[in-house]
Design an enzyme around this catalytic site. Structure first.
Site, PDB file in Angstrom:
ATOM      1  N   ASP A 177       0.836  -1.204   0.000  1.00  0.00           N
ATOM      2  CA  ASP A 177       0.000   0.000   0.000  1.00  0.00           C
ATOM      3  C   ASP A 177       0.870   1.253   0.000  1.00  0.00           C
ATOM      4  O   ASP A 177       2.093   1.177  -0.045  1.00  0.00           O
ATOM      5  CB  ASP A 177      -0.934  -0.020   1.202  1.00  0.00           C
ATOM      6  N   HIS A 498       2.125  -8.643  -4.399  1.00  0.00           N
ATOM      7  CA  HIS A 498       1.033  -7.750  -4.007  1.00  0.00           C
ATOM      8  C   HIS A 498       1.664  -6.394  -3.695  1.00  0.00           C
ATOM      9  O   HIS A 498       1.994  -6.076  -2.552  1.00  0.00           O
ATOM     10  CB  HIS A 498       0.303  -8.308  -2.787  1.00  0.00           C
ATOM     11  N   ASP A 543       2.123 -17.048  -6.344  1.00  0.00           N
ATOM     12  CA  ASP A 543       2.723 -15.882  -7.003  1.00  0.00           C
ATOM     13  C   ASP A 543       1.621 -15.167  -7.772  1.00  0.00           C
ATOM     14  O   ASP A 543       1.529 -15.242  -8.994  1.00  0.00           O
ATOM     15  CB  ASP A 543       3.859 -16.315  -7.929  1.00  0.00           C
ATOM     16  N   GLU A 552       2.632 -10.430  -0.531  1.00  0.00           N
ATOM     17  CA  GLU A 552       2.828  -9.001  -0.336  1.00  0.00           C
ATOM     18  C   GLU A 552       4.295  -8.744  -0.008  1.00  0.00           C
ATOM     19  O   GLU A 552       5.055  -9.653   0.334  1.00  0.00           O
ATOM     20  CB  GLU A 552       1.929  -8.454   0.771  1.00  0.00           C
TER      21      GLU A 552
END
Length: 575
Positions: A177, A498, A543, A552
């Protein structure tokens, strides 16, 4: 692809193995001439051959079959092969039946991957343009300048009422993020500073081509300074408390940073964030003292650490409870919580660093009060080990205390090493289902490997250094999935982490040097991820971009693996 990318990032090419079949599992990055060399073959191998890749001739040494291992949960049989007697640098192939894999032996075997795990921090910088002369194809315009950040109602104080505008630029994007979290930033810097303190000469030589590389400071410290500068802006100058995080109310979509539109806030101060901040600022103040490139920082950091500690003393149990906060204040916040309900380890770490900085007895008393009863590897939610590392290597404290801490750490490491002879991959970790879960590659293999390095430094017993290398080699390919879990390295590495930028930038390959979370049998993302092929603890990895549970990336994971790899490289330079 990997060679092209790395020529852009580091200005030089390097060789990676080009052959690897699924049934032979080994370190895909590089092996040291004088260290242990292990391969694991799926099934029962009857014969094994090693050849020079350039000439096709058999190597002069014969690989030795150590044993056949049986997975305690899947029941799979595996053959453990030892070829440590092969010490000549070069590229080789190892074959069993129809399966062949290649490997490289060289003096600086892990230098490139160490450099890449450090360079990844430059690539995830926030608030500045990422320039092509440092990032090649991964250059991008400024995103999240964070010069117009609002005080969330949960963070309001007399000096800064809700809705006040502050400037809080720089720092690293935390994970997949775009938010920035004090707890995890402090832990990440703490882990890297610990490795730096023990191996500063090596890190001084590690140039990774970032904007600060031309100064006199090690690139590792320069990169951490970029995040430390942001952390200083997260302290309320009116009372010394530290905001828990800088965040949008909700996670952004998978778009580039410059395309993000949500307002960003600093939210509630917490005791955990404030103590972690105090610890790492005190630690950094010691290490940057007298630094000519940052001449005022040490004093500034020391003052900030003391002010933060003072706030924590006045507010000793302010927990960050996001759901409760969002019921009381608007806008509601749904991003990463980093909640922690046991603060004794934060008090221990902060008091340790302030004691080492000041020598003040008040901090020694807090250390004694919060000293752990047993050793456990460090994570963002349990930072006590960072204090123990520092006390033992600084040799500060009374003899009884240091003896207890030393025994705790060595006994812990001995319990790890004891599992290796029966393990499936000749590693001290990965031998229990508990070793796998969210972020396990860093929080089990990385930080345990780092702890084993400390055991070696404290005792001189090379069994601990060998065990640390074994943990690293698990991450680099000697594992149940056959992945080298660091992007851009090895013959099979993650292509779809991710990670918002890697997904949105239009480049096929992800940022190099990112550490995947790793096998996670919890599969908390199973509703979104259909590509899991197994529920076995060490095989539960996908993956896939959607796999936030296993694929992530995060700064604490990169920091932990960097700290381990850098230490292992430094040891080779000392020999």
């Amino acid at each position: 692809m990997a060679k092209t990318i790395y020529s852009l990032l580091f200005g030089a090419l390097f060789t990676v193995p080009t052959v690897c079949q699924a049934q032979i599992r080994l370190n895909q990055v590089g092996m040291y001439p004088k260290q242990e060399k292990i391969a694991v073959i799926e099934g029962t191998a009857k014969s094994v051959t090693i050849k020079d890749a350039a000439t096709g001739r058999k190597a002069s040494v014969k690989p030795r079959i150590l044993r056949t291992a049986t997975s305690p949960w899947s029941g799979k049989k595996r053959t453990i092969i030892d070829f440590s007697s092969l010490t000549q640098p070069g590229t080789y192939t190892i074959s069993s039946g129809k399966e062949t894999a290649s490997f490289t032996i060289k003096d600086d075997a892990l230098r490139d991957v160490t450099a890449a795990t450090l360079k990844a921090f430059y690539l995830i910088r926030s608030g500045v343009a990422i320039e092509s002369k440092y990032a090649g194809a991964y250059a991008r315009p400024v995103g999240h300048p964070d010069t117009q950040v609002l005080i969330h109602p949960s963070a309001a104080s007399l000096g800064r009422p809700a809705g006040s505008v502050i400037s809080s630029p720089y720092g690293w994007y935390d994970a997949g993020d775009y938010n920035k979290y004090i707890v995890n930033s402090a832990f990440s810097i703490g882990v890297m500073l610990c490795s730096y303190e023990q191996n500063h000469s090596y890190y001084q030589s590690l140039n990774v081509n970032i904007p600060e590389s031309t100064n006199q400071t090690a690139d590792l410290l320069d990169e951490m300074m970029f995040n430390l500068r942001w952390m200083l802006t997260m302290q309320d100058p009116y009372d010394g408390g530290v905001y828990h995080k800088l965040t949008t109310p909700n996670f952004e979509g998978f778009v580039m940073p410059a395309d993000c539109k949500q307002q960003r806030y600093v939210v509630q101060k917490s005791t955990a964030a404030t103590l972690d901040f105090a610890a790492v600022m005190a630690q950094a103040a010691r290490i940057f003292k007298g630094n000519k490139d940052y001449p005022t920082f040490a004093d500034q950091a020391a003052r900030a650490a003391m002010a933060a500690y003072g706030w924590a003393e006045r507010n000793p149990s302010v927990l960050y409870q996001q759901r409760r906060m969002s019921q009381q204040f608007q806008p509601a916040v749904t991003t990463g919580e980093y909640g922690d309900f046991n603060l004794s380890d934060e008090w221990y770490w902060a008091a340790t660093e302030l004691y080492l900085l000041t020598g003040d007895q008040q901090f020694a008393d807090v250390i004694a009060k919060n000293q752990p009863n047993r050793f456990s590897a460090p994570t963002w939610g349990n930072v006590a080990a960072l204090g123990t590392y520092e006390l033992l290597t600084a040799k500060k404290g009374n003899n009884s205390q240091l003896s207890t801490l030393n025994s705790q750490l060595i006994n812990y490491c001995d319990s790890l090493v004891a599992t290796t002879p029966k393990s499936s991959f000749q590693t001290p970790n990965g031998n229990s289902p508990r070793d796998f879960g969210w972020g396990c590659l860093a929080e089990t293999f990385g930080t345990n490997g780092l702890t084993l390095c400390y055991a070696y430094r404290l005792t001189g017993d090379k069994k601990y250094l060998t065990a640390a290398l074994e943990d690293a080699e698990y991450v680099l390919g000697r594992n149940a999935t056959g992945y080298c879990y660091i992007t851009g390295f090895g013959t099979k590495s993650p292509m779809h982490p991710h990670h918002r930028i890697s997904e949105a930038d239009g480049i096929e390959a992800p940022f190099p040097g990112l550490v995947a979370g790793g096998p996670n049998p919890g599969q908390q993302d199973i509703a979104e991820v259909k590509s899991y092929t197994s529920k076995q603890p060490d095989e539960s990895y996908a993956d896939a971009m959607q796999s936030y549970a296993s694929n992530e990336i995060a700064i604490n994971w990169n920091a932990s693996i960097l700290a381990l790899l850098g230490w292992l490289e430094a040891e080779q330079h000392e020999q």
